[in-house]
Design a protein around this motif. Structure first.
Motif, PDB file in Angstrom:
ATOM      1  N   ALA A  90       0.832  -1.208   0.000  1.00 55.78           N
ATOM      2  CA  ALA A  90       0.000   0.000   0.000  1.00 55.78           C
ATOM      3  C   ALA A  90       0.864   1.255   0.000  1.00 55.78           C
ATOM      4  CB  ALA A  90      -0.929   0.007   1.210  1.00 55.78           C
ATOM      5  N   ASP A  91       0.308   2.357  -0.487  1.00 61.82           N
ATOM      6  CA  ASP A  91       1.034   3.628  -0.515  1.00 61.82           C
ATOM      7  C   ASP A  91       1.272   4.161   0.892  1.00 61.82           C
ATOM      8  OD1 ASP A  91       0.811   3.999  -3.499  1.00 61.82           O
ATOM      9  OD2 ASP A  91      -1.322   3.984  -2.960  1.00 61.82           O
ATOM     10  N   TYR A  92       0.242   4.037   1.724  1.00 60.15           N
ATOM     11  CA  TYR A  92       0.306   4.568   3.086  1.00 60.15           C
ATOM     12  C   TYR A  92      -0.092   3.499   4.096  1.00 60.15           C
ATOM     13  CZ  TYR A  92       1.217   9.435   1.912  1.00 60.15           C
ATOM     14  OH  TYR A  92       1.818  10.590   1.487  1.00 60.15           O
ATOM     15  N   PHE A  93       0.552   3.555   5.243  1.00 57.48           N
ATOM     16  CA  PHE A  93       0.243   2.662   6.353  1.00 57.48           C
ATOM     17  C   PHE A  93      -0.420   3.449   7.476  1.00 57.48           C
ATOM     18  CE2 PHE A  93       3.957  -0.540   5.545  1.00 57.48           C
ATOM     19  CZ  PHE A  93       3.286  -1.021   4.431  1.00 57.48           C
ATOM     20  N   ILE A  94      -1.285   2.759   8.209  1.00 55.91           N
ATOM     21  CA  ILE A  94      -1.870   3.299   9.436  1.00 55.91           C
ATOM     22  C   ILE A  94      -1.644   2.286  10.542  1.00 55.91           C
ATOM     23  CG2 ILE A  94      -3.958   4.085  10.627  1.00 55.91           C
ATOM     24  CD1 ILE A  94      -5.145   4.788   7.903  1.00 55.91           C
ATOM     25  N   TYR A  95      -1.173   2.763  11.680  1.00 55.25           N
ATOM     26  CA  TYR A  95      -1.136   1.937  12.885  1.00 55.25           C
ATOM     27  C   TYR A  95      -1.924   2.651  13.963  1.00 55.25           C
ATOM     28  CZ  TYR A  95       0.197   0.019  17.343  1.00 55.25           C
ATOM     29  OH  TYR A  95       0.131  -0.515  18.609  1.00 55.25           O
ATOM     30  N   THR A  96      -2.850   1.935  14.590  1.00 56.97           N
ATOM     31  CA  THR A  96      -3.557   2.474  15.748  1.00 56.97           C
ATOM     32  C   THR A  96      -3.503   1.454  16.875  1.00 56.97           C
ATOM     33  OG1 THR A  96      -5.655   1.642  14.833  1.00 56.97           O
ATOM     34  CG2 THR A  96      -5.160   3.974  14.497  1.00 56.97           C
ATOM     35  N   ASN A  97      -3.547   1.945  18.098  1.00 55.86           N
ATOM     36  CA  ASN A  97      -3.626   1.058  19.252  1.00 55.86           C
ATOM     37  C   ASN A  97      -4.911   0.234  19.180  1.00 55.86           C
ATOM     38  OD1 ASN A  97      -1.297   2.305  20.056  1.00 55.86           O
ATOM     39  ND2 ASN A  97      -2.153   3.225  21.910  1.00 55.86           N
ATOM     40  N   LEU A  98      -4.875  -0.914  19.811  1.00 55.01           N
ATOM     41  CA  LEU A  98      -5.998  -1.848  19.765  1.00 55.01           C
ATOM     42  C   LEU A  98      -7.281  -1.265  20.348  1.00 55.01           C
ATOM     43  CD1 LEU A  98      -7.239  -4.604  19.320  1.00 55.01           C
ATOM     44  CD2 LEU A  98      -6.102  -5.393  21.401  1.00 55.01           C
ATOM     45  N   ASP A  99      -7.174  -0.340  21.287  1.00 56.15           N
ATOM     46  CA  ASP A  99      -8.362   0.222  21.930  1.00 56.15           C
ATOM     47  C   ASP A  99      -8.790   1.553  21.324  1.00 56.15           C
ATOM     48  OD1 ASP A  99      -6.187   1.647  22.828  1.00 56.15           O
ATOM     49  OD2 ASP A  99      -6.652   1.473  24.962  1.00 56.15           O
ATOM     50  N   ILE A 100      -8.334   1.839  20.134  1.00 51.53           N
ATOM     51  CA  ILE A 100      -8.687   3.095  19.464  1.00 51.53           C
ATOM     52  C   ILE A 100      -9.666   2.821  18.333  1.00 51.53           C
ATOM     53  CG2 ILE A 100      -7.813   5.081  18.176  1.00 51.53           C
ATOM     54  CD1 ILE A 100      -7.036   4.997  21.163  1.00 51.53           C
ATOM     55  N   GLY A 101     -10.894   3.294  18.483  1.00 51.16           N
ATOM     56  CA  GLY A 101     -11.890   3.170  17.435  1.00 51.16           C
ATOM     57  C   GLY A 101     -11.786   4.313  16.445  1.00 51.16           C
ATOM     58  N   VAL A 102     -12.349   4.113  15.261  1.00 54.08           N
ATOM     59  CA  VAL A 102     -12.333   5.164  14.242  1.00 54.08           C
ATOM     60  C   VAL A 102     -13.766   5.484  13.824  1.00 54.08           C
ATOM     61  CG1 VAL A 102     -10.068   4.432  13.431  1.00 54.08           C
ATOM     62  CG2 VAL A 102     -12.102   3.550  12.285  1.00 54.08           C
ATOM     63  N   SER A 145       0.013  12.304  12.857  1.00 61.95           N
ATOM     64  CA  SER A 145      -0.579  11.603  13.994  1.00 61.95           C
ATOM     65  C   SER A 145      -1.844  12.340  14.398  1.00 61.95           C
ATOM     66  CB  SER A 145       0.408  11.560  15.165  1.00 61.95           C
ATOM     67  OG  SER A 145      -0.157  10.895  16.280  1.00 61.95           O
ATOM     68  N   ILE A 146      -2.828  11.587  14.884  1.00 60.54           N
ATOM     69  CA  ILE A 146      -4.120  12.163  15.258  1.00 60.54           C
ATOM     70  C   ILE A 146      -4.452  11.754  16.688  1.00 60.54           C
ATOM     71  CG2 ILE A 146      -6.602  12.199  14.755  1.00 60.54           C
ATOM     72  CD1 ILE A 146      -5.879  11.542  11.844  1.00 60.54           C
ATOM     73  N   ASN A 147      -4.672  12.740  17.530  1.00 64.20           N
ATOM     74  CA  ASN A 147      -5.086  12.449  18.900  1.00 64.20           C
ATOM     75  C   ASN A 147      -6.533  11.986  18.943  1.00 64.20           C
ATOM     76  OD1 ASN A 147      -2.569  13.527  19.537  1.00 64.20           O
ATOM     77  ND2 ASN A 147      -3.342  14.565  21.359  1.00 64.20           N
ATOM     78  N   ARG A 148      -6.808  11.109  19.862  1.00 60.34           N
ATOM     79  CA  ARG A 148      -8.143  10.545  20.026  1.00 60.34           C
ATOM     80  C   ARG A 148      -9.021  11.475  20.870  1.00 60.34           C
ATOM     81  NH1 ARG A 148      -5.615   6.809  24.572  1.00 60.34           N
ATOM     82  NH2 ARG A 148      -6.765   7.507  26.402  1.00 60.34           N
ATOM     83  N   ARG A 149     -10.290  11.094  20.951  1.00 60.52           N
ATOM     84  CA  ARG A 149     -11.246  11.692  21.894  1.00 60.52           C
ATOM     85  C   ARG A 149     -11.676  10.608  22.867  1.00 60.52           C
ATOM     86  NH1 ARG A 149     -11.718  17.289  20.741  1.00 60.52           N
ATOM     87  NH2 ARG A 149     -13.786  17.223  21.687  1.00 60.52           N
ATOM     88  N   ASP A 150     -11.761  10.960  24.138  1.00 65.84           N
ATOM     89  CA  ASP A 150     -12.177  10.004  25.161  1.00 65.84           C
ATOM     90  C   ASP A 150     -13.687  10.056  25.368  1.00 65.84           C
ATOM     91  OD1 ASP A 150      -9.777   8.826  25.727  1.00 65.84           O
ATOM     92  OD2 ASP A 150      -9.338  10.037  27.495  1.00 65.84           O
ATOM     93  N   LEU A 151     -14.316   8.870  25.380  1.00 67.15           N
ATOM     94  CA  LEU A 151     -15.748   8.742  25.613  1.00 67.15           C
ATOM     95  C   LEU A 151     -15.985   7.974  26.908  1.00 67.15           C
ATOM     96  CD1 LEU A 151     -16.941   7.705  22.039  1.00 67.15           C
ATOM     97  CD2 LEU A 151     -16.833  10.005  23.010  1.00 67.15           C
ATOM     98  N   GLU A 153     -11.008  15.884  24.766  1.00 71.29           N
ATOM     99  CA  GLU A 153      -9.660  15.847  24.215  1.00 71.29           C
ATOM    100  C   GLU A 153      -8.754  14.991  25.093  1.00 71.29           C
ATOM    101  OE1 GLU A 153      -8.120  19.740  23.757  1.00 71.29           O
ATOM    102  OE2 GLU A 153      -9.636  20.370  22.304  1.00 71.29           O
ATOM    103  N   HIS A 154      -7.759  14.369  24.456  1.00 67.89           N
ATOM    104  CA  HIS A 154      -6.782  13.560  25.176  1.00 67.89           C
ATOM    105  C   HIS A 154      -5.404  13.837  24.589  1.00 67.89           C
ATOM    106  CE1 HIS A 154      -4.548  10.017  26.578  1.00 67.89           C
ATOM    107  NE2 HIS A 154      -5.437   9.951  27.542  1.00 67.89           N
ATOM    108  N   PRO A 155      -4.365  13.946  25.431  1.00 65.66           N
ATOM    109  CA  PRO A 155      -3.043  14.318  24.918  1.00 65.66           C
ATOM    110  C   PRO A 155      -2.246  13.155  24.340  1.00 65.66           C
ATOM    111  CG  PRO A 155      -2.932  14.095  27.287  1.00 65.66           C
ATOM    112  CD  PRO A 155      -4.389  13.907  26.910  1.00 65.66           C
ATOM    113  N   GLY A 156      -2.733  11.921  24.498  1.00 63.86           N
ATOM    114  CA  GLY A 156      -1.952  10.751  24.097  1.00 63.86           C
ATOM    115  C   GLY A 156      -1.752  10.620  22.600  1.00 63.86           C
ATOM    116  N   ILE A 157      -0.759   9.800  22.232  1.00 64.94           N
ATOM    117  CA  ILE A 157      -0.393   9.597  20.830  1.00 64.94           C
ATOM    118  C   ILE A 157      -0.681   8.138  20.487  1.00 64.94           C
ATOM    119  CG2 ILE A 157       1.444   9.866  19.133  1.00 64.94           C
ATOM    120  CD1 ILE A 157       2.947  11.528  21.285  1.00 64.94           C
ATOM    121  N   ASP A 158      -1.675   7.886  19.634  1.00 64.26           N
ATOM    122  CA  ASP A 158      -2.078   6.493  19.415  1.00 64.26           C
ATOM    123  C   ASP A 158      -2.633   6.202  18.021  1.00 64.26           C
ATOM    124  OD1 ASP A 158      -4.555   7.830  19.805  1.00 64.26           O
ATOM    125  OD2 ASP A 158      -4.443   7.364  21.942  1.00 64.26           O
TER     126      ASP A 158
END
Length: 282
Positions: free
Chosen positions: A115-127, A147-153, A177-182
């Protein structure tokens, strides 16, 4: 240029997650809810992008794990060793944590996909459903690493458990908002030059290391902190607490990341975290 949902985009994206067999220790980490929700959300986003972007959903896991994924996913090679097996100071620390090195996950994707681009996200990160479409738009703007920061629900909303059966409700919630990198997006061609050492997932500075290695290769890099494209169920605070695994990962990451990428919670985030710890909020 991506001009609308009716136009086919030539971009090919491969998105990998590390999945795990759900045992009691994973339930303590809420993965019995988060993992199926993440998988369902990725499938929904792939369907939303169908006919627009070529998205390959990819999973990898450890050789010892017995787990199946839906037919919408493909398997990369399985991982043979956990992170602790490469780090002498962790070999006698019990119980051993089943956390692979990020290098093994990324390199498995590199070997599997063109693929042209790869995405990696943590297992507990929904999109969210528009995730891949919005990623393509950012790539069209020239970003070749970001990189894109998540939102906490919350774990519950109006007395409903937010799990894979409630995705439509989840998509209506903006979260905090959440400051983590995932969540990481980068060109496949970056991988051979990325030095991730023996850093493993699950503990800092995994996010800082991966983001730094991407940023070093990118012509146009950005850390997006306010996009509502990914989410996490429940609240956690990666900026607090230490352990043998945390200390070992910090040591392994030394020299591999820039301090500019260290997540820093805002004052409001610190206040909310303190209130949750006092009041027992999720």
């Amino acid at each position: 240029m991506l001009r609308g949902e009716a136009m086919k985009h030539s971009l090919k994206i491969a998105h990998i997650i590390y999945v795990t067999e759900i045992r009691e220790r994973q339930r303590a980490s809420y993965l019995h809810v988060a993992q199926p929700l993440t998988i369902k959300s990725m499938i929904n986003a792939k369907e939303e992008a169908e006919g627009i972007i070529d998205v390959d959903l990819v999973a990898t896991t450890h050789l010892d794990d017995k787990i199946e994924v839906p037919e919408e996913f493909n398997w990369a090679a399985r991982i043979k060793n956990y992170g602790w097996e490469y780090i002498d100071c962790l070999k006698d620390v019990q119980p051993h944590k089943q956390l692979p090195r990020i290098a093994d996950i990324v390199n498995n994707l590199y070997e599997y996909s063109d693929a042209d681009y790869f995405i990696y996200t943590n297992l507990d990160i929904g999109v969210r459903p528009n995730f891949y479409i919005e990623i393509a738009k950012l790539i069209d703007k020239g970003y070749d690493g970001f990189s894109i920061n998540r939102r906490d629900l919350p774990k519950e909303y109006n007395n409903l458990l937010l799990d894979e059966s409630q995705t439509q409700l989840i998509y209506t919630l903006d979260g905090d908002e959440h400051p983590g990198i995932d969540c990481f997006i980068f060109k496949r061609s970056f991988v051979p030059s990325m030095n991730m050492g023996n850093v493993f997932i699950g503990f800092s500075p995994i996010g800082q290391v991966l983001m730094t290695q991407i940023a070093k290769q990118a012509n146009k890099f950005e850390w997006f902190k306010d996009l509502i494209l990914t989410f996490h169920i429940g609240q956690d605070s990666p900026w607090t607490g230490e352990s043998e695994y945390y200390n070992a990962n910090v040591a392994e990451g030394e020299g591999l990341y820039d301090n500019w990428f260290v997540p820093k919670p805002t004052l409001m985030q610190k206040i909310k975290h303190k209130l949750r710890s006092i009041c027992g909020w999720n």
